[in-house]
Motif scaffolding. Structure first.
Motif, PDB file in Angstrom:
ATOM      1  N   GLY A 148       0.786  -1.221   0.000  1.00 29.98           N
ATOM      2  CA  GLY A 148       0.000   0.000   0.000  1.00 29.98           C
ATOM      3  C   GLY A 148       0.821   1.275   0.000  1.00 29.98           C
ATOM      4  O   GLY A 148       0.263   2.371   0.135  1.00 29.98           O
ATOM      5  N   ASP A 149       2.113   1.161  -0.137  1.00 22.95           N
ATOM      6  CA  ASP A 149       2.981   2.337  -0.144  1.00 22.95           C
ATOM      7  C   ASP A 149       3.395   2.671  -1.577  1.00 22.95           C
ATOM      8  O   ASP A 149       4.527   2.433  -1.993  1.00 22.95           O
ATOM      9  CB  ASP A 149       4.215   2.090   0.735  1.00 22.95           C
ATOM     10  N   ALA A 150       2.459   3.244  -2.329  1.00 21.82           N
ATOM     11  CA  ALA A 150       2.724   3.567  -3.732  1.00 21.82           C
ATOM     12  C   ALA A 150       3.811   4.628  -3.858  1.00 21.82           C
ATOM     13  O   ALA A 150       4.673   4.550  -4.736  1.00 21.82           O
ATOM     14  CB  ALA A 150       1.442   4.036  -4.417  1.00 21.82           C
ATOM     15  N   ALA A 151       3.788   5.619  -2.972  1.00 17.17           N
ATOM     16  CA  ALA A 151       4.803   6.681  -3.025  1.00 17.17           C
ATOM     17  C   ALA A 151       6.192   6.096  -2.765  1.00 17.17           C
ATOM     18  O   ALA A 151       7.165   6.456  -3.445  1.00 17.17           O
ATOM     19  CB  ALA A 151       4.480   7.777  -2.015  1.00 17.17           C
ATOM     20  N   GLY A 152       6.295   5.203  -1.805  1.00 21.33           N
ATOM     21  CA  GLY A 152       7.576   4.537  -1.525  1.00 21.33           C
ATOM     22  C   GLY A 152       8.044   3.701  -2.700  1.00 21.33           C
ATOM     23  O   GLY A 152       9.236   3.683  -3.027  1.00 21.33           O
ATOM     24  N   ALA A 153       7.111   3.023  -3.346  1.00 24.67           N
ATOM     25  CA  ALA A 153       7.455   2.202  -4.508  1.00 24.67           C
ATOM     26  C   ALA A 153       7.987   3.086  -5.633  1.00 24.67           C
ATOM     27  O   ALA A 153       8.985   2.748  -6.285  1.00 24.67           O
ATOM     28  CB  ALA A 153       6.239   1.414  -4.982  1.00 24.67           C
ATOM     29  N   ARG A 154       7.318   4.216  -5.857  1.00 23.63           N
ATOM     30  CA  ARG A 154       7.785   5.131  -6.906  1.00 23.63           C
ATOM     31  C   ARG A 154       9.171   5.676  -6.578  1.00 23.63           C
ATOM     32  O   ARG A 154       9.999   5.861  -7.465  1.00 23.63           O
ATOM     33  CB  ARG A 154       6.777   6.261  -7.110  1.00 23.63           C
ATOM     34  N   GLN A 155       9.439   5.915  -5.313  1.00 22.24           N
ATOM     35  CA  GLN A 155      10.751   6.412  -4.892  1.00 22.24           C
ATOM     36  C   GLN A 155      11.822   5.353  -5.173  1.00 22.24           C
ATOM     37  O   GLN A 155      12.910   5.681  -5.647  1.00 22.24           O
ATOM     38  CB  GLN A 155      10.726   6.775  -3.397  1.00 22.24           C
ATOM     39  N   ILE A 156      11.515   4.108  -4.897  1.00 21.35           N
ATOM     40  CA  ILE A 156      12.475   3.024  -5.121  1.00 21.35           C
ATOM     41  C   ILE A 156      12.842   2.919  -6.597  1.00 21.35           C
ATOM     42  O   ILE A 156      14.019   2.810  -6.946  1.00 21.35           O
ATOM     43  CB  ILE A 156      11.924   1.682  -4.597  1.00 21.35           C
ATOM     44  N   VAL A 157      11.842   2.975  -7.497  1.00 16.91           N
ATOM     45  CA  VAL A 157      12.143   2.806  -8.922  1.00 16.91           C
ATOM     46  C   VAL A 157      12.923   3.984  -9.495  1.00 16.91           C
ATOM     47  O   VAL A 157      13.539   3.855 -10.552  1.00 16.91           O
ATOM     48  CB  VAL A 157      10.890   2.532  -9.785  1.00 16.91           C
ATOM     49  N   SER A 158      12.926   5.103  -8.785  1.00 12.85           N
ATOM     50  CA  SER A 158      13.666   6.261  -9.300  1.00 12.85           C
ATOM     51  C   SER A 158      15.166   5.986  -9.365  1.00 12.85           C
ATOM     52  O   SER A 158      15.886   6.664 -10.095  1.00 12.85           O
ATOM     53  CB  SER A 158      13.386   7.506  -8.460  1.00 12.85           C
ATOM     54  N   GLY A 159      15.643   4.984  -8.638  1.00 14.56           N
ATOM     55  CA  GLY A 159      17.063   4.632  -8.671  1.00 14.56           C
ATOM     56  C   GLY A 159      17.413   3.564  -9.682  1.00 14.56           C
ATOM     57  O   GLY A 159      18.571   3.127  -9.764  1.00 14.56           O
TER      58      GLY A 159
END
Length: 172
Positions: free
Chosen positions: A23-34
């Motif tokens: 449920g942490d979509a923002a965290g997931a998006r942050q991870i893929v930024s790398g």
């Protein structure tokens, strides 16, 4: 790109998908930024979008679409059908919002939404969906829809008239 980067990106992709599932979509998006590897980026972005759509979370779907750095990472049959999933679930406004967030890729889904709503007789919804596309295309579609609607009304009137008239039977 070396195999170490690919392995790192695969781990990041898996981590991002786990975050999205939690449920942490923002965290997931942050991870893929790398991430760098396009194959893993594509899988991660599409999976995040799928997870949020399965939850029916219009805002998270829109946020995922808008935050994706490269729309080609989302491009797929599923992506184009996404607004239809929401309109079929009864969320017309959510479907339209998602199609609008898709930018140019959302034109065809908006036309599909309009067609679906026209079949349901929701002509206000049709106008709302089409209000977000090019004026010339909208005008052409509305003319065609109005012509079909008038033809349908005439056929229905003929049907009612035929049913009201007494039939000449051979048995009489």
């Amino acid at each position: 790109m070396g195999s170490t980067q690919t392995a790192k990106d695969e781990r990041l992709k898996d981590q991002a998908i786990r975050q999205a599932l939690e449920g942490d979509a923002a965290g997931a998006r942050q991870i893929v930024s790398g991430m760098i590897d396009r194959r893993h980026l594509r899988e991660a972005w599409q999976m995040m979008l799928f997870i949020e759509s399965e939850r029916g979370n219009v805002q998270a779907v829109k946020d995922t679409i808008i935050s994706c750095p490269d729309p080609s990472l989302l491009a797929s049959h599923f992506y184009l059908e996404l607004p239809q999933v929401f309109v079929k679930a009864g969320n017309r406004s959510g479907a339209i919002e998602i199609a609008k967030a898709m930018g140019d890729a959302g034109v065809l889904p908006l036309i599909g939404i309009a067609a679906h709503l026209a079949e349901d007789g929701d002509f206000i919804g049709v106008r709302e969906a089409l209000s977000h596309i090019d004026e010339d295309l909208r005008t052409m579609i509305m003319r065609k829809m109005n012509a079909c609607h008038q033809k349908s009304d005439r056929l229905e009137a003929l049907n009612v008239t035929d049913q009201a008239a007494p039939s000449a039977s051979l048995a009489a």
